[in-house]
Design an enzyme around this catalytic site. Structure first.
Site, PDB file in Angstrom:
ATOM      1  N   SER A 191       0.866  -1.182   0.000  1.00  9.75           N
ATOM      2  CA  SER A 191       0.000   0.000   0.000  1.00  9.75           C
ATOM      3  C   SER A 191       0.898   1.224   0.000  1.00  9.75           C
ATOM      4  O   SER A 191       2.066   1.128   0.404  1.00  9.75           O
ATOM      5  CB  SER A 191      -0.865  -0.003   1.260  1.00  9.75           C
ATOM      6  OG  SER A 191      -1.460   1.267   1.459  1.00  9.75           O
TER       7      SER A 191
ATOM      8  N   TYR B 162      -2.178  -1.065  10.309  1.00 10.26           N
ATOM      9  CA  TYR B 162      -2.166  -1.214   8.852  1.00 10.26           C
ATOM     10  C   TYR B 162      -0.830  -0.725   8.265  1.00 10.26           C
ATOM     11  O   TYR B 162      -0.194  -1.424   7.475  1.00 10.26           O
ATOM     12  CB  TYR B 162      -3.331  -0.431   8.250  1.00 10.26           C
ATOM     13  CG  TYR B 162      -3.548  -0.663   6.766  1.00 10.26           C
ATOM     14  CD1 TYR B 162      -4.164  -1.832   6.318  1.00 10.26           C
ATOM     15  CD2 TYR B 162      -3.149   0.283   5.827  1.00 10.26           C
ATOM     16  CE1 TYR B 162      -4.376  -2.050   4.964  1.00 10.26           C
ATOM     17  CE2 TYR B 162      -3.355   0.073   4.468  1.00 10.26           C
ATOM     18  CZ  TYR B 162      -3.978  -1.088   4.044  1.00 10.26           C
ATOM     19  OH  TYR B 162      -4.176  -1.302   2.705  1.00 10.26           O
TER      20      TYR B 162
END
Lengths: 265, 276
Positions: free
Chosen positions: A141, A154
């Site tokens: 990401s 995350y």
């Protein structure tokens, strides 16, 4: 890009980027197995694909369970006969800051975003090694490259994926297995749509708000991420391994001010 | 085909990665202008690359000359009718460390490796913006990501290209002009072969030495870099901008020990211990 005769496994493959990628691989000639923990949605997806004449199968699988990665790879080989490409797409996103993140949030994020990616890759690599090669694409990401507040588990897990990709690439290079990560920016998926609704915004306002810091002033379409995954998995990328490709409309290239010209500060 | 009707300019394309890239673009339908300093080598590239789907023509240009940049874009656009893709591939490599690098070498490296990509891209982006979009691909190097001793000007200029890519990507993102960069590893090109000749090393010896520390145990073919450039220039990369894509077989992700493991070097077997 041609994947005729290739066998592809996509985790988290019933919706969003996973679904678009499974469809793109199928359009390029591959036989595809997708896995998702949502059996109901997966079954509906499989039915939709069958009706469209696509060669995409579905298997329900919760990668947080002990032994699930090993069982999934075995099932993929059983159904597809071989395994040429693994797309580790499944992931979970807890939006909590450091003080609010519970042990359970942390453990779940690490188990799914890091542990399962490693275990699926290890099992797949053993199969690919015997076959003479293969490609593993990991879902990182832009938050694996820079951080944002209130997403500590995350951000940490996606940075781990970036580094795991390097380490696995070195281990597997002698076996002609390439390992690459993709780092998308915000992508227009059901997950993003849900986030916008949760914030009480209209879809239009939400997309404008999310696009503001993006240099290209829009979110990615799932198909744009899918096409980058196909490139990385293809023979066109035969000398590309260990690296992370940003597909983020310029987000990572810019600093915290986003696309605002410095003169406006 | 992916590049049917697209107009492409590739600098430094009379040999190596540039030549492979020009031929691949032509094979996928593009009209291509190549630049370089050697008309004879250009003729070979044209002969090998033409007769396929697209076409290749040559414009002689010396990118050490700052007055060459604007006229080159103007002439290329004149020949092609428009400009969809610019590949800034031309580069120069001086094997000279910090103490040996002459002012002339430094100036030449800056001119060809940094000034040319900036001024060519700026002129091209103006046209692309007016046309509604385009793609620019800069060829940096693995030596833009980590450094090697004995080639200071090359490492510095290639690092600059990575950051130039990001800055220009941001300036043109709203205009649908994407700017990206590829960082190739060692590639089988006349540049590499020439360097080995200069060091008095046979190609075979040179490659064997590299295989020791290269994760993939081989150097790249020019075609493998060309295909990465094609991806970045294509609509498949429509949300990719400001990105740096390594095509180096894993060299830039390994530490200074390269692909050799502790186990191979005899220092330690696989095992566990306290982390450092």
């Amino acid at each position: 890009m041609n994947f005729e005769g290739k066998a592809v496994l996509v985790t988290g493959g019933a919706t969003g980027i996973g679904k678009a990628t499974a469809m793109a691989f199928s359009d390029a000639g591959a036989r595809v197995l997708t896995a998702s923990r949502d059996a109901e949605r997966g079954a509906a997806f499989a039915e939709e694909m069958r009706a469209a004449g696509r060669n995409i199968e579905f298997v329900a699988c919760d990668l947080r369970d002990d032994g699930a990665p090993e069982a999934l790879i075995a099932e993929a080989v059983r159904r597809l006969g071989r395994l040429d490409v693994l797309f580790n797409n499944a992931g979970i996103h807890h939006r909590f800051g450091t003080l609010e993140t519970t042990n359970a949030h942390w453990a779940e994020t690490m188990a799914l975003n890091v542990g399962a990616v490693f275990m699926c890759s290890r099992e797949a690599a053993a199969v690919m090694k015997d076959q003479g090669g293969g490609a593993i694409v990991n879902m990182a990401s832009d938050l694996g490259i820079f951080a944002e507040p209130e997403k500590v588990s995350y951000c940490t897990s996606k940075a781990a994926v970036v580094q795991m990709t390097k380490a696995m690439a070195l281990d597997l290079a002698p076996h002609n297995i390439r390992v690459i990560a993709i780092a998308p920016g915000d992508t227009f998926t059901p997950m993003i749509e849900h986030k916008i609704r949760t914030l009480g915004l209209s879809l239009e306002d939400g997309l404008r708000w999310l696009s503001a810091p993006v240099a290209m002033k829009r979110l990615a379409e799932t198909e744009e991420i899918a096409r980058a995954v196909l490139f990385l998995a293809s023979d066109d990328a035969s000398y590309v391994t260990g690296t992370t490709l940003s597909v983020d409309g310029g987000t990572t290239a810019s600093g915290p001010g986003g696309q605002r010209p410095a003169a406006e500060d | 085909m992916r590049f049917d009707g697209r107009c492409v300019l590739v600098t430094g394309a009379t040999s190596g990665i540039g030549a492979a890239t020009a031929k691949t673009f032509a094979a996928e339908g593009a009209s291509v202008v190549i630049t370089g300093r050697n008309a004879e080598r250009a003729a070979t590239v044209i002969a090998e690359g033409s007769g396929k789907a697209g076409s290749i023509v040559f414009i002689a240009a010396d990118l050490r000359d700052e007055n060459a940049y604007e006229p080159l874009i103007a002439e290329a656009t004149d020949r092609l009718g428009r400009l969809d893709v610019l590949v800034n591939n031309a580069g120069i490599l001086h094997w000279a460390g910090s103490l040996e690098t002459t002012p002339e070498q430094w100036a030449e490296a800056m001119a060809v490796n940094v000034n040319a990509p900036f001024f060519l891209s700026r002129a091209a982006a103006r046209l692309m913006k007016a046309q509604g979009g385009g793609a620019i691909v800069n060829v940096s190097s693995e030596l833009g990501l980590y450094a090697d001793s004995g080639t200071t000007s090359y490492c510095t200029t290639k690092g600059a290209v990575v950051q130039l890519t990001r800055a220009m990507a941001l300036d043109f993102a709203a205009d649908n002009v994407r700017v990206n960069c590829v960082c190739p590893g060692r590639t089988l090109t006349p540049l590499l072969v020439g360097a080995m000749t200069q060091w008095g090393v046979s190609l075979e010896e040179g490659l064997a030495r590299r295989r020791e520390w290269m994760p993939m145990k081989r150097i790249a073919e020019a075609d493998e870099i060309a295909r990465v450039i094609m991806f970045l220039a294509s609509d498949d990369a429509s949300f990719v901008t400001g990105a740096t894509l390594s095509a180096d077989g894993g060299t830039s992700i390994a530490g200074p020990g390269g692909a050799a493991s502790d186990r191979q070097s005899g220092a330690a077997p696989g095992g566990s211990g306290a982390g450092a």
